[in-house]
Design an enzyme around this catalytic site. Structure first.
Site, PDB file in Angstrom:
ATOM      1  N   TYR A  50      20.699 -59.035  33.393  1.00  0.00           N
ATOM      2  CA  TYR A  50      19.355 -59.551  33.099  1.00  0.00           C
ATOM      3  C   TYR A  50      18.476 -58.498  32.427  1.00  0.00           C
ATOM      4  CZ  TYR A  50      20.588 -63.300  36.419  1.00  0.00           C
ATOM      5  OH  TYR A  50      21.202 -64.337  37.082  1.00  0.00           O
ATOM      6  N   HIS A 108      29.411 -61.192  38.920  1.00  0.00           N
ATOM      7  CA  HIS A 108      28.588 -62.191  38.224  1.00  0.00           C
ATOM      8  C   HIS A 108      29.420 -63.373  37.709  1.00  0.00           C
ATOM      9  CE1 HIS A 108      24.575 -62.401  35.816  1.00  0.00           C
ATOM     10  NE2 HIS A 108      25.005 -63.606  36.095  1.00  0.00           N
TER      11      HIS A 108
HETATM   12  P1  NAP Z   1      15.437 -72.727  37.566  1.00  0.00           P
HETATM   13  O1  NAP Z   1      15.020 -71.847  38.662  1.00  0.00           O
HETATM   14  O2  NAP Z   1      16.203 -73.956  37.870  1.00  0.00           O
HETATM   15  O3  NAP Z   1      14.175 -73.182  36.694  1.00  0.00           O
HETATM   16  C1  NAP Z   1      13.244 -72.261  36.190  1.00  0.00           C
HETATM   17  C2  NAP Z   1      12.232 -73.025  35.355  1.00  0.00           C
HETATM   18  O4  NAP Z   1      11.485 -73.910  36.189  1.00  0.00           O
HETATM   19  C3  NAP Z   1      11.234 -72.124  34.670  1.00  0.00           C
HETATM   20  O5  NAP Z   1      10.974 -72.672  33.404  1.00  0.00           O
HETATM   21  C4  NAP Z   1       9.997 -72.225  35.557  1.00  0.00           C
HETATM   22  O6  NAP Z   1       8.801 -72.076  34.838  1.00  0.00           O
HETATM   23  C5  NAP Z   1      10.094 -73.641  36.046  1.00  0.00           C
HETATM   24  N1  NAP Z   1       9.469 -73.793  37.373  1.00  0.00           N
HETATM   25  C6  NAP Z   1       9.694 -73.039  38.463  1.00  0.00           C
HETATM   26  N2  NAP Z   1       8.988 -73.477  39.515  1.00  0.00           N
HETATM   27  C7  NAP Z   1       8.267 -74.539  39.059  1.00  0.00           C
HETATM   28  C8  NAP Z   1       7.331 -75.405  39.681  1.00  0.00           C
HETATM   29  N3  NAP Z   1       7.011 -75.273  40.966  1.00  0.00           N
HETATM   30  N4  NAP Z   1       6.778 -76.381  38.918  1.00  0.00           N
HETATM   31  C9  NAP Z   1       7.108 -76.517  37.623  1.00  0.00           C
HETATM   32  N5  NAP Z   1       7.990 -75.727  36.979  1.00  0.00           N
HETATM   33  C10 NAP Z   1       8.578 -74.734  37.699  1.00  0.00           C
HETATM   34  O7  NAP Z   1      16.272 -71.919  36.466  1.00  0.00           O
HETATM   35  P2  NAP Z   1      17.077 -70.545  36.350  1.00  0.00           P
HETATM   36  O8  NAP Z   1      16.151 -69.423  36.017  1.00  0.00           O
HETATM   37  O9  NAP Z   1      18.212 -70.818  35.431  1.00  0.00           O
HETATM   38  O10 NAP Z   1      17.732 -70.291  37.792  1.00  0.00           O
HETATM   39  C11 NAP Z   1      17.111 -69.548  38.808  1.00  0.00           C
HETATM   40  C12 NAP Z   1      17.764 -68.199  39.015  1.00  0.00           C
HETATM   41  O11 NAP Z   1      19.147 -68.334  39.302  1.00  0.00           O
HETATM   42  C13 NAP Z   1      17.762 -67.298  37.772  1.00  0.00           C
HETATM   43  O12 NAP Z   1      16.476 -66.777  37.497  1.00  0.00           O
HETATM   44  C14 NAP Z   1      18.787 -66.273  38.192  1.00  0.00           C
HETATM   45  O13 NAP Z   1      18.231 -65.354  39.114  1.00  0.00           O
HETATM   46  C15 NAP Z   1      19.835 -67.169  38.858  1.00  0.00           C
HETATM   47  N6  NAP Z   1      20.919 -67.574  37.933  1.00  0.00           N
HETATM   48  C16 NAP Z   1      22.174 -67.073  38.135  1.00  0.00           C
HETATM   49  C17 NAP Z   1      23.207 -67.395  37.284  1.00  0.00           C
HETATM   50  C18 NAP Z   1      24.578 -66.835  37.513  1.00  0.00           C
HETATM   51  O14 NAP Z   1      25.444 -66.946  36.628  1.00  0.00           O
HETATM   52  N7  NAP Z   1      24.839 -66.272  38.661  1.00  0.00           N
HETATM   53  C19 NAP Z   1      22.997 -68.282  36.209  1.00  0.00           C
HETATM   54  C20 NAP Z   1      21.721 -68.829  36.050  1.00  0.00           C
HETATM   55  C21 NAP Z   1      20.687 -68.464  36.915  1.00  0.00           C
HETATM   56  P3  NAP Z   1       7.846 -70.793  34.950  1.00  0.00           P
HETATM   57  O15 NAP Z   1       8.694 -69.574  34.747  1.00  0.00           O
HETATM   58  O16 NAP Z   1       6.864 -71.033  33.850  1.00  0.00           O
HETATM   59  O17 NAP Z   1       7.200 -70.791  36.293  1.00  0.00           O
END
Ligand code: NAP
Length: 280
Positions: A50, A108
Protein backbone atom coordinates in the site's frame (compact mmCIF):
# COMPACT_ATOMS: atom_id res chain seq x y z
CA UNK A 1 -16.91 2.85 22.82
CA UNK A 2 -17.47 -0.86 23.10
CA UNK A 3 -16.35 -3.09 20.27
CA UNK A 4 -16.82 -6.83 20.12
CA UNK A 5 -13.69 -8.90 19.66
CA UNK A 6 -12.53 -12.25 18.35
CA UNK A 7 -10.25 -14.08 20.74
CA UNK A 8 -7.18 -15.43 18.89
CA UNK A 9 -5.35 -17.03 21.82
CA UNK A 10 -4.82 -16.42 25.57
CA UNK A 11 -2.90 -13.22 24.87
CA UNK A 12 -4.36 -11.83 21.64
CA UNK A 13 -7.77 -10.67 20.52
CA UNK A 14 -8.85 -8.61 17.52
CA UNK A 15 -11.78 -6.18 17.33
CA UNK A 16 -14.59 -7.17 14.96
CA UNK A 17 -14.13 -3.90 13.11
CA UNK A 18 -10.88 -2.35 11.98
CA UNK A 19 -9.75 0.33 9.56
CA UNK A 20 -8.61 -0.61 6.05
CA UNK A 21 -5.98 1.76 4.65
CA UNK A 22 -5.51 0.79 0.99
CA UNK A 23 -5.24 4.06 -1.00
CA UNK A 24 -4.90 6.16 2.16
CA UNK A 25 -1.55 7.82 1.75
CA UNK A 26 0.61 10.73 2.87
CA UNK A 27 -0.86 13.29 5.27
CA UNK A 28 -4.39 12.01 4.58
CA UNK A 29 -3.26 8.59 5.75
CA UNK A 30 -1.58 10.00 8.88
CA UNK A 31 -4.64 12.05 9.83
CA UNK A 32 -7.20 9.32 9.09
CA UNK A 33 -5.34 6.74 11.19
CA UNK A 34 -4.93 9.21 14.07
CA UNK A 35 -8.60 10.25 13.89
CA UNK A 36 -9.75 6.63 13.76
CA UNK A 37 -7.70 5.69 16.83
CA UNK A 38 -8.93 8.78 18.72
CA UNK A 39 -12.49 7.78 17.83
CA UNK A 40 -12.14 4.27 19.23
CA UNK A 41 -10.80 2.09 16.39
CA UNK A 42 -8.33 -0.42 17.78
CA UNK A 43 -7.31 -2.33 14.65
CA UNK A 44 -5.50 -0.93 11.60
CA UNK A 45 -4.82 -2.92 8.41
CA UNK A 46 -1.94 -1.91 6.16
CA UNK A 47 0.44 -3.70 3.75
CA UNK A 48 3.88 -3.29 2.25
CA UNK A 49 2.18 -2.93 -1.14
CA UNK A 50 0.00 0.00 0.00
CA UNK A 51 3.08 2.20 0.21
CA UNK A 52 1.64 3.80 3.34
CA UNK A 53 3.27 2.02 6.29
CA UNK A 54 5.18 5.20 7.12
CA UNK A 55 1.97 7.25 7.14
CA UNK A 56 0.17 4.61 9.21
CA UNK A 57 3.08 4.63 11.69
CA UNK A 58 2.91 8.41 11.98
CA UNK A 59 -0.85 8.25 12.56
CA UNK A 60 -0.34 5.68 15.33
CA UNK A 61 2.35 7.87 16.93
CA UNK A 62 0.14 10.95 16.65
CA UNK A 63 -2.77 9.20 18.40
CA UNK A 64 -0.40 8.40 21.29
CA UNK A 65 -2.17 5.23 22.44
CA UNK A 66 -0.11 2.73 24.40
CA UNK A 67 1.04 0.25 21.76
CA UNK A 68 -0.58 -2.74 23.47
CA UNK A 69 -4.01 -1.12 23.16
CA UNK A 70 -4.20 -1.47 19.40
CA UNK A 71 -3.91 -4.31 16.92
CA UNK A 72 -1.70 -3.70 13.88
CA UNK A 73 -1.90 -5.82 10.72
CA UNK A 74 0.47 -5.70 7.76
CA UNK A 75 1.21 -7.95 4.77
CA UNK A 76 4.25 -9.28 2.96
CA UNK A 77 4.00 -8.84 -0.79
CA UNK A 78 4.01 -11.94 -3.04
CA UNK A 79 7.55 -11.44 -4.37
CA UNK A 80 8.97 -11.43 -0.81
CA UNK A 81 7.89 -14.88 0.33
CA UNK A 82 11.23 -16.72 0.46
CA UNK A 83 12.65 -17.09 4.01
CA UNK A 84 15.22 -14.25 3.86
CA UNK A 85 12.82 -11.93 2.04
CA UNK A 86 10.05 -12.42 4.62
CA UNK A 87 12.50 -11.64 7.45
CA UNK A 88 14.07 -8.63 5.73
CA UNK A 89 10.86 -7.12 4.42
CA UNK A 90 9.10 -7.51 7.79
CA UNK A 91 12.01 -5.70 9.45
CA UNK A 92 11.62 -2.96 6.85
CA UNK A 93 7.89 -2.78 7.67
CA UNK A 94 8.73 -2.44 11.37
CA UNK A 95 11.11 0.43 10.55
CA UNK A 96 8.56 2.23 8.40
CA UNK A 97 5.79 1.74 10.98
CA UNK A 98 8.19 2.70 13.81
CA UNK A 99 6.94 -0.08 16.06
CA UNK A 100 8.78 -3.01 17.69
CA UNK A 101 6.17 -5.60 16.81
CA UNK A 102 3.42 -6.16 14.23
CA UNK A 103 0.48 -8.02 15.80
CA UNK A 104 -0.46 -9.93 12.67
CA UNK A 105 1.66 -10.36 9.53
CA UNK A 106 -0.05 -11.86 6.48
CA UNK A 107 1.06 -13.28 3.17
CA UNK A 108 -0.75 -10.82 0.87
CA UNK A 109 -1.32 -13.24 -2.03
CA UNK A 110 -0.27 -16.87 -2.53
CA UNK A 111 2.66 -17.38 -4.88
CA UNK A 112 2.96 -20.83 -6.46
CA UNK A 113 6.66 -20.20 -7.21
CA UNK A 114 7.66 -20.11 -3.53
CA UNK A 115 7.29 -23.10 -1.20
CA UNK A 116 4.96 -22.22 1.69
CA UNK A 117 7.40 -24.00 4.08
CA UNK A 118 9.91 -21.21 3.49
CA UNK A 119 7.51 -18.37 4.38
CA UNK A 120 6.12 -20.23 7.38
CA UNK A 121 9.60 -20.90 8.78
CA UNK A 122 10.33 -17.19 8.53
CA UNK A 123 7.05 -16.28 10.27
CA UNK A 124 7.95 -18.75 13.03
CA UNK A 125 11.32 -17.08 13.54
CA UNK A 126 9.80 -13.58 13.52
CA UNK A 127 7.35 -14.75 16.17
CA UNK A 128 10.09 -16.28 18.33
CA UNK A 129 12.07 -13.03 18.01
CA UNK A 130 9.06 -10.99 19.17
CA UNK A 131 8.79 -9.09 15.87
CA UNK A 132 5.29 -10.36 15.12
CA UNK A 133 2.65 -11.73 17.48
CA UNK A 134 0.81 -13.88 14.95
CA UNK A 135 0.73 -14.70 11.25
CA UNK A 136 -1.85 -15.57 8.65
CA UNK A 137 -2.78 -15.29 5.01
CA UNK A 138 -4.81 -13.26 2.57
CA UNK A 139 -6.44 -14.48 -0.63
CA UNK A 140 -5.75 -18.14 0.17
CA UNK A 141 -8.17 -20.77 -1.16
CA UNK A 142 -9.19 -23.80 0.92
CA UNK A 143 -6.61 -25.83 -0.98
CA UNK A 144 -3.85 -23.36 0.08
CA UNK A 145 -5.17 -23.47 3.65
CA UNK A 146 -5.00 -27.28 3.68
CA UNK A 147 -1.46 -27.17 2.34
CA UNK A 148 -0.41 -24.61 4.98
CA UNK A 149 -2.13 -26.56 7.76
CA UNK A 150 -0.03 -29.60 6.96
CA UNK A 151 3.17 -27.56 7.32
CA UNK A 152 2.39 -25.34 10.31
CA UNK A 153 -1.09 -24.98 11.76
CA UNK A 154 -0.26 -21.88 13.83
CA UNK A 155 -1.71 -19.39 11.36
CA UNK A 156 -4.71 -17.52 12.71
CA UNK A 157 -6.72 -16.15 9.79
CA UNK A 158 -7.40 -15.68 6.11
CA UNK A 159 -8.20 -12.20 4.82
CA UNK A 160 -10.50 -12.42 1.81
CA UNK A 161 -12.96 -10.29 -0.12
CA UNK A 162 -16.31 -10.69 1.61
CA UNK A 163 -19.46 -8.58 1.31
CA UNK A 164 -23.16 -9.12 0.51
CA UNK A 165 -22.41 -9.80 -3.18
CA UNK A 166 -19.68 -12.41 -2.73
CA UNK A 167 -20.29 -15.72 -0.93
CA UNK A 168 -17.41 -17.14 1.11
CA UNK A 169 -19.20 -20.04 2.79
CA UNK A 170 -16.61 -22.63 1.84
CA UNK A 171 -13.69 -20.63 3.23
CA UNK A 172 -15.64 -19.48 6.28
CA UNK A 173 -16.68 -23.06 7.13
CA UNK A 174 -13.05 -24.18 6.76
CA UNK A 175 -11.81 -21.38 9.03
CA UNK A 176 -14.53 -21.94 11.67
CA UNK A 177 -13.90 -25.70 11.67
CA UNK A 178 -10.19 -25.09 12.20
CA UNK A 179 -10.44 -22.40 14.88
CA UNK A 180 -9.28 -19.54 12.63
CA UNK A 181 -11.03 -16.29 11.71
CA UNK A 182 -11.96 -14.49 8.50
CA UNK A 183 -10.97 -10.85 7.92
CA UNK A 184 -13.45 -9.44 5.42
CA UNK A 185 -11.80 -7.05 2.98
CA UNK A 186 -13.73 -4.65 0.73
CA UNK A 187 -16.67 -5.26 3.13
CA UNK A 188 -18.61 -2.38 1.56
CA UNK A 189 -17.96 -3.80 -1.91
CA UNK A 190 -15.81 -0.71 -2.46
CA UNK A 191 -18.82 1.57 -1.88
CA UNK A 192 -21.34 -0.38 -4.04
CA UNK A 193 -23.48 -1.36 -1.03
CA UNK A 194 -24.44 2.30 -0.57
CA UNK A 195 -26.51 2.29 -3.74
CA UNK A 196 -28.26 -1.03 -3.14
CA UNK A 197 -32.09 -0.82 -2.96
CA UNK A 198 -32.43 -3.91 -0.74
CA UNK A 199 -29.81 -2.71 1.73
CA UNK A 200 -31.26 0.81 1.70
CA UNK A 201 -34.71 -0.64 2.47
CA UNK A 202 -33.36 -2.59 5.43
CA UNK A 203 -31.43 0.50 6.56
CA UNK A 204 -34.61 2.58 6.56
CA UNK A 205 -36.39 0.01 8.74
CA UNK A 206 -33.44 -0.16 11.14
CA UNK A 207 -32.89 3.61 11.11
CA UNK A 208 -29.29 3.33 9.92
CA UNK A 209 -27.22 3.43 6.69
CA UNK A 210 -26.87 0.75 4.00
CA UNK A 211 -23.13 0.56 4.82
CA UNK A 212 -23.97 -0.21 8.47
CA UNK A 213 -26.37 -2.94 7.35
CA UNK A 214 -23.63 -4.59 5.26
CA UNK A 215 -21.12 -4.40 8.13
CA UNK A 216 -23.63 -5.63 10.73
CA UNK A 217 -24.45 -8.60 8.47
CA UNK A 218 -20.74 -9.53 8.35
CA UNK A 219 -20.05 -8.99 12.03
CA UNK A 220 -22.97 -11.06 13.26
CA UNK A 221 -21.26 -14.10 11.72
CA UNK A 222 -19.10 -16.23 13.95
CA UNK A 223 -15.33 -15.73 13.43
CA UNK A 224 -15.79 -12.85 10.97
CA UNK A 225 -14.37 -9.33 11.37
CA UNK A 226 -14.30 -6.54 8.79
CA UNK A 227 -11.88 -3.79 7.79
CA UNK A 228 -13.82 -1.08 5.93
CA UNK A 229 -11.73 1.77 4.56
CA UNK A 230 -13.09 5.25 5.20
CA UNK A 231 -11.57 8.69 5.06
CA UNK A 232 -14.18 11.13 6.37
CA UNK A 233 -14.93 11.43 10.09
CA UNK A 234 -18.59 10.75 9.35
CA UNK A 235 -17.86 7.47 7.52
CA UNK A 236 -15.34 6.36 10.15
CA UNK A 237 -17.85 6.87 12.95
CA UNK A 238 -20.74 5.30 11.06
CA UNK A 239 -18.68 2.15 10.37
CA UNK A 240 -17.43 1.89 13.93
CA UNK A 241 -20.98 2.12 15.25
CA UNK A 242 -22.31 -0.57 12.93
CA UNK A 243 -21.74 -3.30 15.52
CA UNK A 244 -24.68 -1.83 17.41
CA UNK A 245 -27.12 -2.62 14.56
CA UNK A 246 -29.28 -5.69 15.12
CA UNK A 247 -30.75 -7.24 11.95
CA UNK A 248 -34.06 -9.11 11.85
CA UNK A 249 -34.19 -12.69 10.51
CA UNK A 250 -36.06 -11.36 7.51
CA UNK A 251 -33.36 -8.76 6.79
CA UNK A 252 -30.63 -11.39 7.12
CA UNK A 253 -32.44 -13.62 4.62
CA UNK A 254 -32.70 -10.74 2.13
CA UNK A 255 -28.97 -10.02 2.42
CA UNK A 256 -28.12 -13.73 2.16
CA UNK A 257 -30.06 -13.73 -1.13
CA UNK A 258 -27.81 -10.97 -2.52
CA UNK A 259 -24.97 -13.50 -2.35
CA UNK A 260 -26.37 -15.12 -5.49
CA UNK A 261 -24.81 -12.27 -7.46
CA UNK A 262 -21.42 -13.89 -6.81
CA UNK A 263 -19.69 -10.67 -7.79
CA UNK A 264 -15.95 -10.57 -7.08
CA UNK A 265 -14.37 -7.13 -7.33
CA UNK A 266 -10.69 -7.87 -6.66
CA UNK A 267 -9.33 -10.40 -9.16
CA UNK A 268 -5.85 -9.53 -10.47
CA UNK A 269 -4.19 -11.74 -13.10
CA UNK A 270 -2.02 -13.40 -10.43
CA UNK A 271 -5.07 -14.41 -8.34
CA UNK A 272 -5.45 -18.12 -7.52
CA UNK A 273 -8.23 -20.41 -8.80
CA UNK A 274 -10.89 -19.26 -6.36
CA UNK A 275 -13.10 -21.70 -4.46
CA UNK A 276 -16.33 -22.31 -6.35
CA UNK A 277 -19.73 -21.78 -4.77
CA UNK A 278 -22.34 -24.22 -5.95
CA UNK A 279 -26.00 -24.27 -4.98
CA UNK A 280 -26.39 -20.62 -4.13
P1 NAP B 1 -14.38 -0.89 1.17
O1 NAP B 1 -13.92 -0.76 2.56
O2 NAP B 1 -15.35 -1.95 0.82
O3 NAP B 1 -15.00 0.49 0.64
C1 NAP B 1 -14.32 1.71 0.77
C2 NAP B 1 -15.15 2.78 0.10
O4 NAP B 1 -16.38 2.95 0.81
C3 NAP B 1 -14.47 4.13 0.08
O5 NAP B 1 -14.79 4.74 -1.14
C4 NAP B 1 -15.13 4.88 1.24
O6 NAP B 1 -15.20 6.26 1.01
C5 NAP B 1 -16.52 4.31 1.21
N1 NAP B 1 -17.13 4.33 2.55
C6 NAP B 1 -16.60 3.86 3.69
N2 NAP B 1 -17.44 4.00 4.72
C7 NAP B 1 -18.55 4.61 4.21
C8 NAP B 1 -19.77 5.04 4.79
N3 NAP B 1 -20.02 4.85 6.09
N4 NAP B 1 -20.68 5.63 3.98
C9 NAP B 1 -20.43 5.80 2.67
N5 NAP B 1 -19.29 5.42 2.06
C10 NAP B 1 -18.35 4.82 2.83
O7 NAP B 1 -13.14 -1.05 0.17
P2 NAP B 1 -11.60 -1.45 0.24
O8 NAP B 1 -10.76 -0.26 0.58
O9 NAP B 1 -11.31 -2.17 -1.03
O10 NAP B 1 -11.47 -2.55 1.40
C11 NAP B 1 -11.18 -2.23 2.74
C12 NAP B 1 -9.78 -2.62 3.14
O11 NAP B 1 -9.55 -4.00 2.92
C13 NAP B 1 -8.68 -1.95 2.30
O12 NAP B 1 -8.52 -0.58 2.62
C14 NAP B 1 -7.50 -2.83 2.67
O13 NAP B 1 -7.01 -2.50 3.96
C15 NAP B 1 -8.16 -4.21 2.66
N6 NAP B 1 -8.01 -4.91 1.37
C16 NAP B 1 -7.21 -6.02 1.31
C17 NAP B 1 -7.01 -6.68 0.12
C18 NAP B 1 -6.13 -7.89 0.06
O14 NAP B 1 -5.78 -8.35 -1.04
N7 NAP B 1 -5.77 -8.45 1.19
C19 NAP B 1 -7.67 -6.26 -1.06
C20 NAP B 1 -8.53 -5.16 -0.97
C21 NAP B 1 -8.69 -4.49 0.25
P3 NAP B 1 -14.32 7.34 1.81
O15 NAP B 1 -12.89 6.91 1.74
O16 NAP B 1 -14.61 8.60 1.06
O17 NAP B 1 -14.80 7.40 3.22
Amino acid sequence: MSNKKISINEKLSIPKIGLGTWQLQGQDGVQTVATALDMGYRCIDTAQAYDNEEAVGKGIAQAGLPRDQMFLVSKVWRDKLAFDDVIRSTEESLNRLKVDCIDLMLIHWPNPDVAIESSLKAFDKLKQDGKINAFGFANFTTSHLNEAKNVNNDFVCNQVEYHPYLPQKKILNWLQDNGKFLMAYSPLARGKVLKDDILQGIAEESNCDASQVALAWLMRQDAVMAIPKASSKEHLLSNLQSHEIVLSDEAIKKIDDLQKQNNRLIDPDFAPNWDRHEAL
